[in-house]
Design an enzyme around this catalytic site. Structure first.
Site, PDB file in Angstrom:
ATOM      1  N   SER A   1       0.897  -1.180   0.172  1.00 42.19           N
ATOM      2  CA  SER A   1       0.000   0.058   0.053  1.00 42.19           C
ATOM      3  C   SER A   1       0.792   1.275  -0.002  1.00 42.19           C
ATOM      4  O   SER A   1       2.217   1.127   0.341  1.00 42.19           O
ATOM      5  CB  SER A   1      -1.086  -0.025   1.442  1.00 42.19           C
TER       6      SER A   1
ATOM      7  N   GLY B   1       7.179   7.802  -6.253  1.00 42.10           N
ATOM      8  CA  GLY B   1       7.799   6.664  -6.321  1.00 42.10           C
ATOM      9  C   GLY B   1       7.838   5.700  -5.355  1.00 42.10           C
ATOM     10  O   GLY B   1       9.072   4.969  -5.394  1.00 42.10           O
TER      11      GLY B   1
ATOM     12  N   LEU C   1       6.046   3.271  -4.489  1.00 44.53           N
ATOM     13  CA  LEU C   1       5.815   1.848  -4.921  1.00 44.53           C
ATOM     14  C   LEU C   1       6.872   1.396  -5.597  1.00 44.53           C
ATOM     15  O   LEU C   1       7.248   0.211  -5.216  1.00 44.53           O
ATOM     16  CB  LEU C   1       4.561   1.867  -5.543  1.00 44.53           C
TER      17      LEU C   1
ATOM     18  N   SER D   1      -5.162  -6.103  -5.893  1.00 40.75           N
ATOM     19  CA  SER D   1      -6.156  -5.220  -5.631  1.00 40.75           C
ATOM     20  C   SER D   1      -6.711  -4.717  -6.920  1.00 40.75           C
ATOM     21  O   SER D   1      -7.679  -4.465  -7.270  1.00 40.75           O
ATOM     22  CB  SER D   1      -6.153  -4.470  -4.493  1.00 40.75           C
TER      23      SER D   1
ATOM     24  N   TYR E   1       0.703  -3.932 -11.728  1.00 37.20           N
ATOM     25  CA  TYR E   1       2.020  -4.756 -11.389  1.00 37.20           C
ATOM     26  C   TYR E   1       2.878  -5.023 -12.576  1.00 37.20           C
ATOM     27  O   TYR E   1       3.984  -5.845 -12.611  1.00 37.20           O
ATOM     28  CB  TYR E   1       1.844  -6.010 -10.708  1.00 37.20           C
TER      29      TYR E   1
ATOM     30  N   PHE F   1      -3.469 -14.464   0.067  1.00 35.91           N
ATOM     31  CA  PHE F   1      -2.510 -14.017   1.190  1.00 35.91           C
ATOM     32  C   PHE F   1      -2.162 -12.583   1.177  1.00 35.91           C
ATOM     33  O   PHE F   1      -1.228 -12.418   1.792  1.00 35.91           O
ATOM     34  CB  PHE F   1      -1.335 -14.938   0.786  1.00 35.91           C
TER      35      PHE F   1
END
Length: 426
Positions: free
Chosen positions: A83, A92, A94, A118, A123, A426
């Site tokens: 998060s 920047g 993440l 999410s 990604y 998970f």
């Protein structure tokens, strides 16, 4: 902006987790669930980004082993709890966490990183591809019959206490996980996850119920169970955990069965469990939010049109070490192909790799030979577990064939007999 990215200290976990909760909407989890994640979190693998005393970024990883085609289990980082505070977006944070995390995964010698997203659009730029899909299914049980194979009527079903039967259910899970790529080998403590059943999250449904599927056997080592003629030996061959949610209108019952987990060791036990769920009194629908996209259920139902199915992404896969990852799985058909891999985020993977393999094993080594297929590590990750074909990706322009015939050869080899599936998050 000056921020500090560092490994989480145990005394920082509460503040870190509260920031994570806020980023995902601010609704607190049940005390039971929070305690479980407190126990399971590998603090030494958790990262926090701090702006002074304020936590503004979180990322963690679990140490998993993931089933791959051929039945082997490969070490993988289960990326989780990612998060960034809404006040600190587009700075920047993440990217810095993903950079540090993948470097750490490489240093630990884990060939793979996996996650559930999410927001699936996030990604891909870090090299993750969609490795497994899941199907949400709603069966109109008032009109659909389950047509089981021979032996279905020989399976005995009985209600059991969910907690008391947990060990027997876990034994069934352990025996089934190697049969599908994408499954996780649960480390100690993870067997508690499927038993979570906080009342505040039932939304009008019953407490979780559990039914065991058993088959009478002869000989020693069997579980002793009650039968009509006294006690007899039986083997547990499957189980289902579920909720029932009563509903109705004008005196007509319209309840729903909500399936949480269903596993079986053979087709007859599988059919017997679904037949039971579709015949529970006062219900007209059976729903499950997570089934494999090639679920045998679709071949058991009498009318597939009355089974609403919706498919979505599930586990995203990242090859952290291309050579080790490709060597860890087997291949449906013989393959000998040179891959030109693009990987801007983990440049140690970039370049040419010669993959040779078959159903017995594989090798993947650096080469100077001419490339035969060109693709990014994201496409390679999407195809890795066998759920997405390289030919399909080529049809989207994401894989280029440089030697005629190489695409068909590699696409067939990368396939899987059954669709990959992640049975729990998970």
């Amino acid at each position: 902006m000056t921020t500090d990215l560092r490994v989480l200290g145990r005394d920082e976990w509460d503040r870190w987790y509260e920031r994570l909760t806020l980023a995902f909407g601010g609704v607190p989890e049940s005390p039971q669930e929070r305690r479980l994640w407190d126990d399971l979190t590998e603090v030494e693998r958790a990262l926090g980004v701090w702006d002074g005393e304020e936590c503004v970024g979180t990322a963690g990883a679990f140490s998993f082993r993931v089933a791959v085609p051929g039945g082997a289990f490969v070490d993988a980082a289960g990326v989780t709890m990612v998060s960034v505070a809404a006040t600190h977006r587009r700075r920047g944070i993440l990217t810095s966490m993903m950079r540090r995390q993948l470097d750490d995964v490489r240093d630990r010698g884990e060939p793979l990183a996996v996650l559930t997203a999410s927001e699936p659009a996030i990604y891909g730029r870090f090299g993750y591809g969609i490795g497994t899909l899941q199907a949400a299914v709603t069966v109109d049980s008032s009109r659909v019959r389950i047509e089981g194979p021979a032996g279905t009527d020989d399976v005995r079903l009985r209600f059991v206490d969910t907690a008391e039967a947990a060990e027997r259910c876990e034994a069934v899970y352990v025996r089934t996980i190697g049969s599908r790529p994408g499954n996780l080998a649960r480390s100690p403590g993870w067997e508690r996850l499927p038993l979570l059943d906080p009342p505040e999250e039932r939304h009008g449904a019953s407490p979780m119920q559990c039914v065991l599927a058993e088959r009478e056997i002869k000989g020693s080592g069997a579980t002793s169970v009650e039968g009509d003629g006294g006690r007899r030996a039986a083997e547990v061959v499957g189980f289902a955990r579920f909720h029932t949610k009563p509903d109705g209108e004008h005196g007509v019952p319209r309840g729903r069965v909500q399936v949480r987990h269903l596993h079986a060791l053979d087709p007859a036990a599988y059919a017997a469990l679904w037949r039971f769920l579709c015949s529970i009194d006062l219900t007209e629908a059976v729903e499950s939010r997570n089934r494999p996209v090639d679920d045998p259920l679709f071949s058991l139902v009498s009318d597939i049109r009355r089974c609403a199915v919706r498919v979505r992404d599930s586990m995203h896969v990242r090859l952290v070490d291309v050579g080790a990852a490709l060597e860890a799985r087997t291949y449906l058909t013989p393959v000998d192909v040179v891959l030109e891999v693009e990987d801007a985020f983990c440049p140690w993977n970039a370049g040419r790799w010669r993959l040779t393999g078959d159903a017995k094993g594989a090798s993947c080594e650096r080469t100077d030979d001419a490339a035969e297929l060109a693709l990014s590590v994201r496409e390679l990750a999407a195809a890795y577990l066998g759920g997405t074909s390289l030919a399909g990706l080529a049809g989207a322009g994401r894989v280029r064939e440089l030697r005629p015939g190489a695409l068909a050869e590699a696409s067939a080899a990368f396939g899987s007999v059954v669709a990959p599936w992640l049975q729990h998050g998970f």
